[in-house]
Design an enzyme around this catalytic site. Structure first.
Site, mmCIF file in Angstrom:
data_model
loop_
_atom_site.group_PDB
_atom_site.id
_atom_site.type_symbol
_atom_site.label_atom_id
_atom_site.label_comp_id
_atom_site.label_asym_id
_atom_site.label_seq_id
_atom_site.Cartn_x
_atom_site.Cartn_y
_atom_site.Cartn_z
ATOM 1 N N GLU A 1 -40.632 -71.216 -32.842
ATOM 2 C CA GLU A 1 -41.255 -71.617 -31.577
ATOM 3 C C GLU A 1 -42.721 -71.214 -31.512
ATOM 4 O O GLU A 1 -43.480 -71.779 -30.729
ATOM 5 C CB GLU A 1 -40.478 -71.055 -30.382
ATOM 6 C CG GLU A 1 -40.528 -69.543 -30.261
ATOM 7 C CD GLU A 1 -39.635 -69.006 -29.151
ATOM 8 O OE1 GLU A 1 -38.528 -69.538 -28.980
ATOM 9 O OE2 GLU A 1 -40.056 -68.062 -28.464
ATOM 10 N N ASN B 1 -48.362 -70.518 -22.584
ATOM 11 C CA ASN B 1 -48.010 -69.493 -21.603
ATOM 12 C C ASN B 1 -48.887 -68.239 -21.749
ATOM 13 O O ASN B 1 -48.903 -67.603 -22.799
ATOM 14 C CB ASN B 1 -46.528 -69.130 -21.813
ATOM 15 C CG ASN B 1 -45.914 -68.451 -20.607
ATOM 16 O OD1 ASN B 1 -46.555 -68.298 -19.570
ATOM 17 N ND2 ASN B 1 -44.657 -68.047 -20.748
ATOM 18 N N HIS C 1 -35.669 -62.760 -30.451
ATOM 19 C CA HIS C 1 -37.073 -62.734 -30.047
ATOM 20 C C HIS C 1 -37.932 -61.834 -30.936
ATOM 21 O O HIS C 1 -38.751 -61.038 -30.461
ATOM 22 C CB HIS C 1 -37.204 -62.339 -28.564
ATOM 23 C CG HIS C 1 -38.152 -63.228 -27.826
ATOM 24 N ND1 HIS C 1 -39.290 -62.762 -27.223
ATOM 25 C CD2 HIS C 1 -38.135 -64.558 -27.614
ATOM 26 C CE1 HIS C 1 -39.937 -63.764 -26.657
ATOM 27 N NE2 HIS C 1 -39.255 -64.870 -26.889
ATOM 28 N N TYR D 1 -36.011 -58.726 -22.958
ATOM 29 C CA TYR D 1 -36.235 -60.158 -23.121
ATOM 30 C C TYR D 1 -34.983 -60.973 -22.776
ATOM 31 O O TYR D 1 -33.874 -60.623 -23.187
ATOM 32 C CB TYR D 1 -36.646 -60.500 -24.572
ATOM 33 C CG TYR D 1 -36.599 -61.993 -24.755
ATOM 34 C CD1 TYR D 1 -37.602 -62.786 -24.211
ATOM 35 C CD2 TYR D 1 -35.505 -62.611 -25.346
ATOM 36 C CE1 TYR D 1 -37.529 -64.157 -24.270
ATOM 37 C CE2 TYR D 1 -35.418 -63.991 -25.420
ATOM 38 C CZ TYR D 1 -36.437 -64.757 -24.879
ATOM 39 O OH TYR D 1 -36.350 -66.118 -24.923
ATOM 40 N N TRP E 1 -42.527 -58.380 -28.490
ATOM 41 C CA TRP E 1 -41.806 -58.709 -27.245
ATOM 42 C C TRP E 1 -40.846 -59.840 -27.484
ATOM 43 O O TRP E 1 -41.165 -60.834 -28.082
ATOM 44 C CB TRP E 1 -42.763 -59.123 -26.112
ATOM 45 C CG TRP E 1 -41.970 -59.392 -24.874
ATOM 46 C CD1 TRP E 1 -41.334 -58.482 -24.084
ATOM 47 C CD2 TRP E 1 -41.660 -60.674 -24.323
ATOM 48 N NE1 TRP E 1 -40.661 -59.105 -23.075
ATOM 49 C CE2 TRP E 1 -40.837 -60.471 -23.211
ATOM 50 C CE3 TRP E 1 -41.975 -61.994 -24.688
ATOM 51 C CZ2 TRP E 1 -40.333 -61.506 -22.425
ATOM 52 C CZ3 TRP E 1 -41.499 -63.020 -23.916
ATOM 53 C CH2 TRP E 1 -40.692 -62.773 -22.784
ATOM 54 N N ASP F 1 -30.907 -65.414 -29.090
ATOM 55 C CA ASP F 1 -32.328 -65.262 -29.454
ATOM 56 C C ASP F 1 -32.668 -63.772 -29.542
ATOM 57 O O ASP F 1 -32.589 -63.056 -28.542
ATOM 58 C CB ASP F 1 -33.173 -65.945 -28.359
ATOM 59 C CG ASP F 1 -34.646 -66.058 -28.716
ATOM 60 O OD1 ASP F 1 -35.081 -65.393 -29.674
ATOM 61 O OD2 ASP F 1 -35.355 -66.817 -28.023
ATOM 62 N N GLU G 1 -33.740 -77.583 -26.626
ATOM 63 C CA GLU G 1 -33.634 -76.559 -25.576
ATOM 64 C C GLU G 1 -33.995 -77.176 -24.232
ATOM 65 O O GLU G 1 -34.964 -77.930 -24.121
ATOM 66 C CB GLU G 1 -34.581 -75.397 -25.891
ATOM 67 C CG GLU G 1 -34.516 -74.261 -24.883
ATOM 68 C CD GLU G 1 -35.457 -73.109 -25.243
ATOM 69 O OE1 GLU G 1 -36.408 -73.334 -26.017
ATOM 70 O OE2 GLU G 1 -35.231 -71.994 -24.750
ATOM 71 N N ARG H 1 -37.810 -74.586 -34.928
ATOM 72 C CA ARG H 1 -38.017 -74.556 -33.479
ATOM 73 C C ARG H 1 -39.396 -75.036 -33.032
ATOM 74 O O ARG H 1 -39.720 -74.991 -31.841
ATOM 75 C CB ARG H 1 -37.838 -73.106 -32.978
ATOM 76 C CG ARG H 1 -36.509 -72.513 -33.278
ATOM 77 C CD ARG H 1 -35.557 -72.737 -32.152
ATOM 78 N NE ARG H 1 -35.945 -72.050 -30.958
ATOM 79 C CZ ARG H 1 -36.034 -72.615 -29.746
ATOM 80 N NH1 ARG H 1 -35.788 -73.887 -29.583
ATOM 81 N NH2 ARG H 1 -36.368 -71.894 -28.698
ATOM 82 N N GLU I 1 -31.457 -66.982 -33.415
ATOM 83 C CA GLU I 1 -32.870 -67.401 -33.368
ATOM 84 C C GLU I 1 -33.827 -66.219 -33.489
ATOM 85 O O GLU I 1 -33.563 -65.142 -32.928
ATOM 86 C CB GLU I 1 -33.084 -68.109 -32.018
ATOM 87 C CG GLU I 1 -34.512 -68.468 -31.713
ATOM 88 C CD GLU I 1 -34.625 -69.114 -30.334
ATOM 89 O OE1 GLU I 1 -33.608 -69.624 -29.808
ATOM 90 O OE2 GLU I 1 -35.732 -69.104 -29.777
ATOM 91 N N ARG J 1 -27.203 -70.746 -24.735
ATOM 92 C CA ARG J 1 -27.841 -69.550 -25.302
ATOM 93 C C ARG J 1 -27.463 -68.367 -24.429
ATOM 94 O O ARG J 1 -27.698 -68.387 -23.213
ATOM 95 C CB ARG J 1 -29.362 -69.731 -25.317
ATOM 96 C CG ARG J 1 -30.084 -68.635 -26.037
ATOM 97 C CD ARG J 1 -31.585 -68.719 -25.836
ATOM 98 N NE ARG J 1 -31.977 -68.007 -24.625
ATOM 99 C CZ ARG J 1 -33.172 -67.418 -24.462
ATOM 100 N NH1 ARG J 1 -34.084 -67.472 -25.405
ATOM 101 N NH2 ARG J 1 -33.461 -66.804 -23.334
HETATM 102 O O1 KDG Z 1 -43.645 -68.399 -23.463
HETATM 103 C C1 KDG Z 1 -42.711 -67.795 -24.317
HETATM 104 C C2 KDG Z 1 -41.335 -68.326 -24.022
HETATM 105 O O2 KDG Z 1 -41.334 -69.717 -24.066
HETATM 106 C C3 KDG Z 1 -40.301 -67.772 -24.961
HETATM 107 O O3 KDG Z 1 -40.194 -66.410 -24.730
HETATM 108 C C4 KDG Z 1 -38.961 -68.464 -24.727
HETATM 109 O O4 KDG Z 1 -38.001 -67.528 -26.710
HETATM 110 C C5 KDG Z 1 -38.017 -68.401 -25.864
HETATM 111 C C6 KDG Z 1 -37.039 -69.502 -25.976
HETATM 112 O O5 KDG Z 1 -36.335 -69.509 -26.966
HETATM 113 O O6 KDG Z 1 -37.012 -70.339 -25.083
HETATM 114 MG MG MG Z 2 -36.893 -68.232 -28.477
#
Ligand code: KDG
Ligand code: MG
Length: 402
Positions: free
Chosen positions: A262, A37, A212, A159, A402, A210, A339, A283, A236, A147
């Site tokens: 992730e 992304n 983030h 976010y 972010w 999450d 997910e 993740r 998360e 979530r």
């Molecule tokens: O491209 C970044 C997203 O996939 C992310 O922000 C999504 O944190 C995310 C999640 O848990 O799906």
């Molecule tokens: Mg995430």
């Protein structure tokens, strides 16, 4: 069976995706997802300019050797661009192996360890009431794990709170949008949010959240403690994921289950987290983690440490990557959860698949390979347009996570 053609499509069916097509000398086609992304073109170039030419003439069945050839052979190892590119090739090769042997990919990874895969979806709202409505909607759609993200009083756009069904945010154009963040209101509000969700929906619904990567270890420990009464399935991405030892502090202070990874691409990103049992769910996802070949090794490594999988599966990785996660999750013993946000109609129109959602689970199909096909004409009629994830600053202008 040898690779004779390697093509990379960068298109925008619903959102930007990078799709790899491998063709063999006996006429089979295999698919891989190379979407990263906001950095799509970098992976496309890595594939087109560096990997595809080296792939021509390689034996499809030798997935281990091909993976090592691209991983070790570059000299410059790891990183999301490299690993997403290698991951797309690896997944497309497994798709071809399945098609050649007339069997679903999971059969080549150890066979079925389960009949269906538990998934969680997203519920988000601008405020608490809005969020409760979103949770009710997700529950009514059959989801058992949700979530929950909400706007926070006193903060602007943050976010996890978007508009539209297949939300994962992008700022269309050549510059990302900027958001503004304060941690304290967030830390106060999230426990109130989960108190309200538990009160409304009872003890059975599986709840996730999450952060983030926005907290320090001590803030993460406070949030995880404050959430203990609401028995989350996981909390998360509390702290930025690079510093694995941070999780020691959080882990010592709480029994809230922790998930992270992730943004990881290799075992080296999580070796300490796993071997010290600092997390409960990993993740890392198949497309960003270098494909099925390394992900199987990572799952097997994590199994004796009681760490389960929880593959990242947002709408910004394509249905090909999701299908790869489902075959992986079907085969490994230590699958935890997958997910699943669903996709925009335009995305569904470009990628046909034999997986299906029902009753809170994703059901993987029995078609040979990954069970997925990409409609090149439909997708390519929707050209790539630059789009970025937002960035985030503190109120005084400091650049933040972010
Ligand atoms: O491209 C970044 C997203 O996939 C992310 O922000 C999504 O944190 C995310 C999640 O848990 O799906
Ligand atoms: Mg995430």
């Amino acid at each position: 069976m040898k690779i004779i053609d390697c093509q990379v499509f960068v298109s925008c069916p619903g959102r930007n995706f990078v799709t790899l097509k491998l063709t063999t000398d006996n006429g089979l086609v295999g698919w891989g997802d190379a979407t990263l992304n906001g950095r799509e073109l970098a992976v496309a170039s890595y594939l087109r300019d560096h990997l595809c030419p080296l792939l021509i003439g390689r034996e499809v069945m030798n997935t281990e050797d091909t993976w090592q050839y691209f991983y070790k052979g570059a000299y410059w190892r790891r990183g999301p661009v490299t690993m997403t590119a290698i991951g797309a090739i690896d997944v497309a090769l497994w798709d071809l192996k399945g098609k050649a042997l007339d069997t679903p990919v999971y059969n080549l990874l150890g066979g079925r360890s389960r009949d269906r895969l538990l998934v969680y979806t997203h519920a988000q709202g601008q405020d608490l009431d809005d969020t409760l409505t979103a949770v009710a909607t997700a529950q009514a759609a059959g989801y058992r794990a949700i979530r929950v993200q909400s706007g926070v009083p006193g903060l602007g756009k943050i976010y996890g709170i978007g508009s539209g069904d297949a939300y994962e945010p992008v700022s269309k154009g050549v510059r990302p949008e900027e958001e503004t963040w304060r941690t304290e209101p967030y830390l106060r509000f999230v426990p109130e949010l989960f108190a309200a969700v538990r009160k409304e929906f009872g003890p059975d619904l599986l709840l996730l959240h999450d952060s983030h990567h926005r907290l320090t270890p001590i803030e993460a420990a406070r949030l995880a403690q404050d959430l203990e009464p609401y028995h989350l399935f996981w909390l998360e991405d509390t702290v930025p994921a690079e510093h694995q030892a941070s999780f020691r502090l959080i882990r010592e202070k709480t029994v809230t289950p922790l998930a992270v990874g992730e943004v990881f691409n290799t075992l080296h990103d999580c070796q300490q987290l796993v071997s010290e049992q600092l997390i409960d769910y990993l993740r890392m996802t198949v497309s960003h983690g270098g494909g099925l070949t390394p992900m199987m090794k990572i799952a097997h490594f994590a199994e004796p440490y009681h760490v389960k999988t929880g593959c990242h599966g947002p709408s910004d990785i394509s249905p090909i990557a999701l299908a790869a996660c489902l075959h992986f999750g079907t085969a490994v013993n230590n699958f935890g959860i997958q997910e699943y946000m669903g996709y925009a109609d335009a995305t569904e129109a470009a990628f046909s698949h034999d997986y299906s959602f029902g009753d809170g689970y994703l059901h993987v199909g029995d078609a040979p390979g990954l069970g997925i096909e990409f409609d090149e004409a439909t997708a390519n009629a929707q050209p790539y347009a630059p789009a970025y994830l937002p960035v985030n600053r503190l109120e005084d202008g400091t650049m933040f996570d972010w």
